[in-house]
Design a protein around this motif. Sequence first.
Motif, short mmCIF file in Angstrom:
data_model
loop_
_atom_site.label_atom_id
_atom_site.label_comp_id
_atom_site.label_asym_id
_atom_site.label_seq_id
_atom_site.Cartn_x
_atom_site.Cartn_y
_atom_site.Cartn_z
N LEU A 40 0.70 -1.27 -0.40
CA LEU A 40 0.29 -0.66 -0.30
C LEU A 40 1.07 1.30 0.00
O LEU A 40 0.63 2.09 -0.30
CB LEU A 40 -0.89 0.19 1.39
N ILE A 190 -9.45 -2.45 7.77
CA ILE A 190 -8.60 -2.37 7.16
C ILE A 190 -8.17 -2.03 5.52
O ILE A 190 -8.11 -3.74 5.00
CB ILE A 190 -7.03 -2.69 7.63
N GLU A 191 -8.61 -1.76 5.07
CA GLU A 191 -8.51 -1.14 3.56
C GLU A 191 -7.50 -1.76 2.81
O GLU A 191 -6.15 -1.33 3.25
CB GLU A 191 -8.45 0.28 2.69
N SER A 211 -7.17 3.25 7.38
CA SER A 211 -6.54 2.76 6.67
C SER A 211 -5.26 2.70 7.17
O SER A 211 -4.81 3.22 8.84
CB SER A 211 -6.32 3.98 5.86
#
Length: 237
Positions: A40, A190-191, A211
């Motif tokens: 991420l 949680i993305e 996030s």
Amino acid sequence: MLGLLCPIAGLAQDNSFRLSAPQGIAETGFLDFLLPRFSLKHGIRVDAVASDAPADLRLGREGVPVFSGLGVVWGLDGIDTDSERAFADWLQSEIGQRTVASFPGAGESVFGSPPTSAEATPAVVHEGDAVAGQELSLTHCGRCHVVNERNRMNGLGSTPSFAMLRTLDEWEGRFLAFYALNPHPSFTQIEGVTPPFDAARPPPISPMRISLDEIDAILAYVATIAPADLGAPITSQ
């Protein structure tokens, strides 16, 4: 069971790679904790596969040492592309090593830095926005935990305050991976990391959606909190 751990949509094919890892590491949950944080932040997709499956990069006992744990110094073998080099560089960086060491496992540190020659330990600098972290803490965590004086009367008596949590040696790991520690999985999303809630088993309370960057901000804020003064240890006569 190893599978696709970091489903990041829209990434180019050459901005991804397959990482093979021993089943022993997979079973600890370490890769589920580690790989999403790298993916991420760097936009590089990592497909984790079993040790005997075709792979671009292999985590094992050979190659560039990146961390130690379970009685083994683990290395990356087969580094070839820019994406694979970025992963190795991140693992060897201060932030990557802190992330490795912060995996809580069964309540204690499981993985750490590979053995090196003695050298000065740099001061830990948290990269998140501490100012934003305070507001995020009050918004997301303050309904259960006492964060600071602003919600001193609103926390639940059965949950530890942030100052109390700061007294723990593994406090960083607990905050980085709180979403995997009970009771948080039942109401936290949680993305790009946690799976969607089961439609047949909705969250018992209003869900928390946050996030990894916001978790980093909370961690940076918590680092500014002085540990609670628990007094002198009890001694017997």
